[in-house]
Design a protein around this motif. Structure first.
Motif, PDB file in Angstrom:
ATOM      1  N   LEU A   1       0.827  -1.207   0.000  1.00 23.26           N
ATOM      2  CA  LEU A   1       0.000   0.000   0.000  1.00 23.26           C
ATOM      3  C   LEU A   1       0.859   1.255   0.000  1.00 23.26           C
ATOM      4  O   LEU A   1       0.680   2.140  -0.854  1.00 23.26           O
ATOM      5  CB  LEU A   1      -0.926  -0.009   1.213  1.00 23.26           C
ATOM      6  N   LEU A   2       1.801   1.345   0.938  1.00 21.27           N
ATOM      7  CA  LEU A   2       2.679   2.509   0.977  1.00 21.27           C
ATOM      8  C   LEU A   2       3.499   2.621  -0.305  1.00 21.27           C
ATOM      9  O   LEU A   2       3.632   3.707  -0.877  1.00 21.27           O
ATOM     10  CB  LEU A   2       3.609   2.415   2.189  1.00 21.27           C
ATOM     11  N   ALA A   3       4.020   1.494  -0.762  1.00 21.76           N
ATOM     12  CA  ALA A   3       4.830   1.504  -1.976  1.00 21.76           C
ATOM     13  C   ALA A   3       4.006   1.942  -3.182  1.00 21.76           C
ATOM     14  O   ALA A   3       4.478   2.720  -4.026  1.00 21.76           O
ATOM     15  CB  ALA A   3       5.424   0.120  -2.219  1.00 21.76           C
ATOM     16  N   GLY A   4       2.783   1.449  -3.269  1.00 24.29           N
ATOM     17  CA  GLY A   4       1.931   1.828  -4.391  1.00 24.29           C
ATOM     18  C   GLY A   4       1.616   3.309  -4.401  1.00 24.29           C
ATOM     19  O   GLY A   4       1.627   3.958  -5.460  1.00 24.29           O
ATOM     20  N   ILE A   5       1.339   3.872  -3.224  1.00 25.03           N
ATOM     21  CA  ILE A   5       1.054   5.308  -3.142  1.00 25.03           C
ATOM     22  C   ILE A   5       2.278   6.119  -3.552  1.00 25.03           C
ATOM     23  O   ILE A   5       2.184   7.082  -4.330  1.00 25.03           O
ATOM     24  CB  ILE A   5       0.590   5.668  -1.722  1.00 25.03           C
ATOM     25  N   LEU A   6       3.451   5.726  -3.041  1.00 24.47           N
ATOM     26  CA  LEU A   6       4.680   6.445  -3.385  1.00 24.47           C
ATOM     27  C   LEU A   6       5.005   6.311  -4.868  1.00 24.47           C
ATOM     28  O   LEU A   6       5.357   7.302  -5.529  1.00 24.47           O
ATOM     29  CB  LEU A   6       5.846   5.922  -2.541  1.00 24.47           C
ATOM     30  N   LEU A   7       4.899   5.104  -5.408  1.00 28.79           N
ATOM     31  CA  LEU A   7       5.221   4.889  -6.816  1.00 28.79           C
ATOM     32  C   LEU A   7       4.251   5.626  -7.727  1.00 28.79           C
ATOM     33  O   LEU A   7       4.670   6.309  -8.674  1.00 28.79           O
ATOM     34  CB  LEU A   7       5.205   3.388  -7.112  1.00 28.79           C
ATOM     35  N   GLY A   8       2.957   5.505  -7.457  1.00 25.86           N
ATOM     36  CA  GLY A   8       1.978   6.167  -8.307  1.00 25.86           C
ATOM     37  C   GLY A   8       2.049   7.678  -8.215  1.00 25.86           C
ATOM     38  O   GLY A   8       2.001   8.382  -9.234  1.00 25.86           O
ATOM     39  N   THR A   9       2.183   8.191  -6.995  1.00 23.88           N
ATOM     40  CA  THR A   9       2.291   9.646  -6.818  1.00 23.88           C
ATOM     41  C   THR A   9       3.569  10.172  -7.444  1.00 23.88           C
ATOM     42  O   THR A   9       3.568  11.213  -8.117  1.00 23.88           O
ATOM     43  CB  THR A   9       2.247  10.004  -5.330  1.00 23.88           C
ATOM     44  N   GLY A  10       4.686   9.452  -7.216  1.00 25.30           N
ATOM     45  CA  GLY A  10       5.946   9.887  -7.799  1.00 25.30           C
ATOM     46  C   GLY A  10       5.918   9.879  -9.310  1.00 25.30           C
ATOM     47  O   GLY A  10       6.379  10.828  -9.961  1.00 25.30           O
ATOM     48  N   ALA A  11       5.380   8.806  -9.895  1.00 30.51           N
ATOM     49  CA  ALA A  11       5.281   8.734 -11.348  1.00 30.51           C
ATOM     50  C   ALA A  11       4.377   9.840 -11.893  1.00 30.51           C
ATOM     51  O   ALA A  11       4.671  10.450 -12.927  1.00 30.51           O
ATOM     52  CB  ALA A  11       4.763   7.362 -11.773  1.00 30.51           C
ATOM     53  N   GLY A  12       3.275  10.103 -11.171  1.00 32.74           N
ATOM     54  CA  GLY A  12       2.376  11.172 -11.612  1.00 32.74           C
ATOM     55  C   GLY A  12       3.016  12.537 -11.531  1.00 32.74           C
ATOM     56  O   GLY A  12       2.864  13.369 -12.446  1.00 32.74           O
ATOM     57  N   MET A  13       3.750  12.803 -10.455  1.00 33.78           N
ATOM     58  CA  MET A  13       4.441  14.082 -10.326  1.00 33.78           C
ATOM     59  C   MET A  13       5.499  14.244 -11.420  1.00 33.78           C
ATOM     60  O   MET A  13       5.632  15.315 -12.018  1.00 33.78           O
ATOM     61  CB  MET A  13       5.082  14.180  -8.940  1.00 33.78           C
ATOM     62  N   ALA A  14       6.258  13.173 -11.667  1.00 32.87           N
ATOM     63  CA  ALA A  14       7.272  13.235 -12.729  1.00 32.87           C
ATOM     64  C   ALA A  14       6.619  13.473 -14.089  1.00 32.87           C
ATOM     65  O   ALA A  14       7.142  14.217 -14.920  1.00 32.87           O
ATOM     66  CB  ALA A  14       8.089  11.947 -12.741  1.00 32.87           C
ATOM     67  N   PHE A  15       5.466  12.834 -14.317  1.00 31.09           N
ATOM     68  CA  PHE A  15       4.736  13.034 -15.569  1.00 31.09           C
ATOM     69  C   PHE A  15       4.289  14.476 -15.726  1.00 31.09           C
ATOM     70  O   PHE A  15       4.466  15.090 -16.785  1.00 31.09           O
ATOM     71  CB  PHE A  15       3.527  12.100 -15.607  1.00 31.09           C
ATOM     72  N   MET A  16       3.707  15.042 -14.674  1.00 32.40           N
ATOM     73  CA  MET A  16       3.213  16.419 -14.746  1.00 32.40           C
ATOM     74  C   MET A  16       4.338  17.448 -14.726  1.00 32.40           C
ATOM     75  O   MET A  16       4.105  18.621 -14.961  1.00 32.40           O
ATOM     76  CB  MET A  16       2.251  16.671 -13.590  1.00 32.40           C
ATOM     77  N   ALA A  17       5.550  16.994 -14.422  1.00 34.09           N
ATOM     78  CA  ALA A  17       6.691  17.910 -14.438  1.00 34.09           C
ATOM     79  C   ALA A  17       7.351  17.953 -15.804  1.00 34.09           C
ATOM     80  O   ALA A  17       7.684  19.032 -16.314  1.00 34.09           O
ATOM     81  CB  ALA A  17       7.717  17.511 -13.376  1.00 34.09           C
ATOM     82  N   LYS A  18       7.564  16.767 -16.422  1.00 28.74           N
ATOM     83  CA  LYS A  18       8.320  16.748 -17.677  1.00 28.74           C
ATOM     84  C   LYS A  18       7.822  15.706 -18.665  1.00 28.74           C
ATOM     85  O   LYS A  18       8.569  15.290 -19.550  1.00 28.74           O
ATOM     86  CB  LYS A  18       9.797  16.523 -17.379  1.00 28.74           C
ATOM     87  N   GLY A  19       6.617  15.246 -18.533  1.00 30.48           N
ATOM     88  CA  GLY A  19       6.078  14.345 -19.534  1.00 30.48           C
ATOM     89  C   GLY A  19       6.408  12.892 -19.277  1.00 30.48           C
ATOM     90  O   GLY A  19       6.442  12.422 -18.135  1.00 30.48           O
ATOM     91  N   LEU A  20       6.690  12.149 -20.335  1.00 26.85           N
ATOM     92  CA  LEU A  20       6.785  10.698 -20.271  1.00 26.85           C
ATOM     93  C   LEU A  20       8.113  10.174 -19.745  1.00 26.85           C
ATOM     94  O   LEU A  20       8.214   8.973 -19.457  1.00 26.85           O
ATOM     95  CB  LEU A  20       6.541  10.108 -21.671  1.00 26.85           C
ATOM     96  N   LEU A  21       9.138  11.006 -19.629  1.00 28.64           N
ATOM     97  CA  LEU A  21      10.458  10.521 -19.247  1.00 28.64           C
ATOM     98  C   LEU A  21      10.440   9.829 -17.889  1.00 28.64           C
ATOM     99  O   LEU A  21      10.865   8.670 -17.764  1.00 28.64           O
ATOM    100  CB  LEU A  21      11.460  11.678 -19.230  1.00 28.64           C
ATOM    101  N   GLY A  22       9.978  10.508 -16.840  1.00 28.77           N
ATOM    102  CA  GLY A  22       9.995   9.951 -15.492  1.00 28.77           C
ATOM    103  C   GLY A  22       9.153   8.694 -15.360  1.00 28.77           C
ATOM    104  O   GLY A  22       9.661   7.634 -14.958  1.00 28.77           O
ATOM    105  N   PRO A  23       7.845   8.739 -15.674  1.00 27.92           N
ATOM    106  CA  PRO A  23       7.034   7.520 -15.537  1.00 27.92           C
ATOM    107  C   PRO A  23       7.471   6.417 -16.487  1.00 27.92           C
ATOM    108  O   PRO A  23       7.340   5.234 -16.168  1.00 27.92           O
ATOM    109  CB  PRO A  23       5.614   8.005 -15.856  1.00 27.92           C
ATOM    110  N   GLY A  24       8.019   6.783 -17.656  1.00 28.12           N
ATOM    111  CA  GLY A  24       8.515   5.766 -18.579  1.00 28.12           C
ATOM    112  C   GLY A  24       9.668   4.989 -17.985  1.00 28.12           C
ATOM    113  O   GLY A  24       9.708   3.749 -18.068  1.00 28.12           O
ATOM    114  N   LEU A  25      10.618   5.681 -17.375  1.00 27.98           N
ATOM    115  CA  LEU A  25      11.753   5.005 -16.745  1.00 27.98           C
ATOM    116  C   LEU A  25      11.302   4.146 -15.569  1.00 27.98           C
ATOM    117  O   LEU A  25      11.754   3.009 -15.397  1.00 27.98           O
ATOM    118  CB  LEU A  25      12.787   6.035 -16.286  1.00 27.98           C
TER     119      LEU A  25
END
Length: 625
Positions: A162-186
């Protein structure tokens, strides 16, 4: 006197180090280089209230999503009573830095211990690549914060879904909204490789964490793209294809071109000394695997080395990182068969981004910051077990490098401000003939105090394994403070757009309809709009609409193609330190009309008029307009 790394004392020292680390080039100067168009984007968020289409210089800027601009605009609004917009916006970087440090600390606790978490934070502060990012108004600040949270989620995914999923999803979403596909893609590619390497990531807990991550990321990755597509399918295509997929594949001709073996040498300066310590961790892991009978690792290492050498010699290009990346993944997989440790996830978290970045058609140092979290976490695990002799050598090298940097900054500033001719003074004043050195006695005294403080740090922290991080990070902070203190006046004079824009405004005719330009660039166009309230119509962005403009702003290298022989020249100028010279012409066959500010894209609701923005910017400009 010796400083012991007791938790309570370490916390206070870390907070002090973070505060001092943040000071250099934080506030008190105009937007420089890439900050120029970012400031314009932030200004347009405040003026128009449009959080869907980012606007630079009053025109759509679809290179990156708007998360960083929105948070910087909130910071600018919060501190607008005490600081100029661009300085107040930089305060948002503090929040992003704290998110990055929190994610890194959680990761370090998962792969190491409390001491490892402290070392990871110190090593991150000492990385020059981080310094370059967090002292500027650029979206990569938010990208790294989100990406670090995502790495933390992947490390915890096999234990705490649960904690990991929240961190991973939130982090990927923040990276996406910051610079597009690079962060969530990696992050997605790393998440796919992990089950192939480790049985622990093929269990129900991991897939449950992935499910939670998808749910957590869904609002981040759907709301803004849908709003953008609803606003303009054309702009959505420009963002998704030209600035994300096309940039990676090289189809859009955007960004700096791919450079041979770029990330091999880029990471050396960006991640020093963490890269050396991470190499020690890899060597220790390899040695333990060989002790358990994994002889094929030696053969594959030799093959990877030979393949890399052949690739470099033949100049094959984009595949230069594949042999090393694949070998690191193989090493992690083999090590996990004996004893799985969360630290092994970091091998994948470094190898996958390294290979992906090497395959991209664009290369730039700023992309390499996604390599830093994994390197720093690997380094914090290796430092306590580093052989004493090697630790001594590395510590002395670091002290020598810091001493060399401090001496270079101090001596070059002394020679620049000396009252006699010398090669250093001739070189720098040759680039800025009108610059007058203006350092005061107080600045020199503070510079001496900074150097003295670093010498005290050397005195009270004896050379040892754990003190390497304190010494290096303290030295980097001292270099940054000294460089800011002694060289900011010169750099500010060189990079400031404000005098050029003030001079341009003074030469504008009383009546004109609009100003056109040919591929002016985001930074000058953004600053002209931010400081002058003038929306320049760029042919590259608005096409035929710019042909109706009565005035045209051209760079000197564009004069021949524009056939300006019969056009009256109204103004000519540039930034003091810029080789790009701009000229403003009036096109005779265009009818002169009462000046009307060009409307902003999407303006109308919750927006001030362009004339109000122009008046407000003139009032806030130093010295008036």
């Amino acid at each position: 006197m010796k400083i012991a790394l007791y938790p309570f004392r370490s916390r206070y020292l870390l907070v002090l180090a973070l505060l001092l680390w943040q000071i250099p080039f934080w506030v008190g100067h105009e937007p420089w280089n890439d900050e120029a168009y970012t400031t314009s984007l932030i200004d347009n968020v405040l003026n128009t209230g449009d959080r869907v289409v980012p606007l630079a210089g009053g025109l759509p800027f679809m290179e990156k999503p708007p998360l960083y601009y929105i948070t910087a605009a909130a910071s600018a609004r919060m501190f607008s009573d005490v600081l100029p917009l661009h300085d107040a916006a930089r305060l948002a970087n503090i929040a992003w830095m704290l998110i990055t440090l929190a994610g890194l600390a959680l990761s370090a606790l998962a792969v190491s211990n409390r001491q490892g978490a402290l070392l990871a934070l110190l090593l991150l502060l000492g990385c020059l690549g981080i310094w370059e990012v967090y002292h500027r108004l650029i979206t990569d600040v938010a990208l790294l914060s989100g990406y670090t949270l995502g790495i933390t989620g992947l490390i915890l995914a096999w234990q705490r879904p649960l904690l990991a999923g929240i961190l991973l999803g939130t982090g990927a979403g923040m990276a996406f909204m910051a610079k597009g596909l690079l962060g969530p893609g990696l992050l997605g590619l790393i998440g796919l490789v992990l089950p192939l390497c480790f049985p622990q990531y093929r269990q129900r807990q991991y897939w449950l964490a992935i499910l939670y991550a998808i749910v957590a990321a869904l609002p981040w990755v759907t709301v803004w793209p849908l709003a953008l597509y609803n606003r303009s399918p054309t702009l959505f295509h420009d963002w998704l294809w030209l600035n994300n997929i096309g940039r990676f594949l090289g189809d859009s001709s955007l960004g700096p071109s791919e450079k041979f073996a770029f990330y091999f040498y880029s990471v050396l300066w960006q991640a020093w000394p963490a890269i050396v310590l991470a190499g020690g961790e890899v060597y220790n892991r390899y040695r333990k695997c060989r002790e358990h009978g994994s002889e094929y690792l030696y053969s594959t290492l030799v093959l990877a080395g030979l393949a890399t050498a052949v690739i470099l010699l033949l100049g094959i290009g984009k595949v230069y990182a594949l042999p090393l990346g694949l070998w690191l993944i193989l090493l992690a997989h083999r090590s996990a068969r004996e004893n799985f440790q969360p630290m092994l996830v970091l091998y994948i978290a470094f190898a996958v981004p390294l290979m992906v970045l090497s395959l991209a058609s664009t290369s730039t140092d700023i992309y390499g910051i996604v390599l830093l979290p994994a390197l720093v976490l690997l380094a914090c695990n290796a430092l306590p077990t580093l052989p004493r002799r090697l630790a001594s050598v590395l510590g002395r090298i670091n002290v020598g490098l810091i001493g060399l940097m401090l001496a270079t900054v101090l001596v070059s500033a002394l020679l620049l401000n000396a009252g006699f001719d010398n090669p250093v003074r001739d070189y720098f004043l040759g680039r800025l003939p009108d610059y007058v050195p203006q350092l005061t006695l107080l600045q020199w005294c503070l510079g001496g105090l900074i150097i003295g403080a670093w010498l005290v740090v050397l005195r009270i922290t004896p050379l040892s394994r754990l003190k390497i991080a304190w010494r290096w990070s303290g030295g980097i902070i001292a270099v940054g403070l000294l460089f800011d203190l002694l060289w900011r006046p010169y750099i500010a004079y060189s990079l400031d757009y404000t005098p050029m824009i003030r001079d341009l405004q003074a030469h504008l005719p009383s009546q004109y309809n609009c100003i056109a330009a040919i591929d002016l660039g985001e930074s000058p166009r953004g600053m002209i709009q931010y400081r002058g309230g003038i929306v320049v119509q760029d042919y590259a962005l608005v096409g035929e609409k710019a042909t109706a403009c009565e005035l045209e702003l051209l760079r000197e290298d564009q004069l021949e193609q524009a056939s300006t022989e019969r056009w009256p020249l109204l103004w000519r100028g540039s930034r003091p330190g810029d080789r790009k010279i701009y000229s403003l012409y009036r096109i005779p066959d265009k009818a002169s009309v009462k000046p009307q500010p060009a409307p902003l894209y999407g303006a109308g609701r919750d927006s001030r008029s362009a004339q109000n923005r122009q008046n407000n910017n003139r009032r806030s400009m130093p010295g008036g307009a």
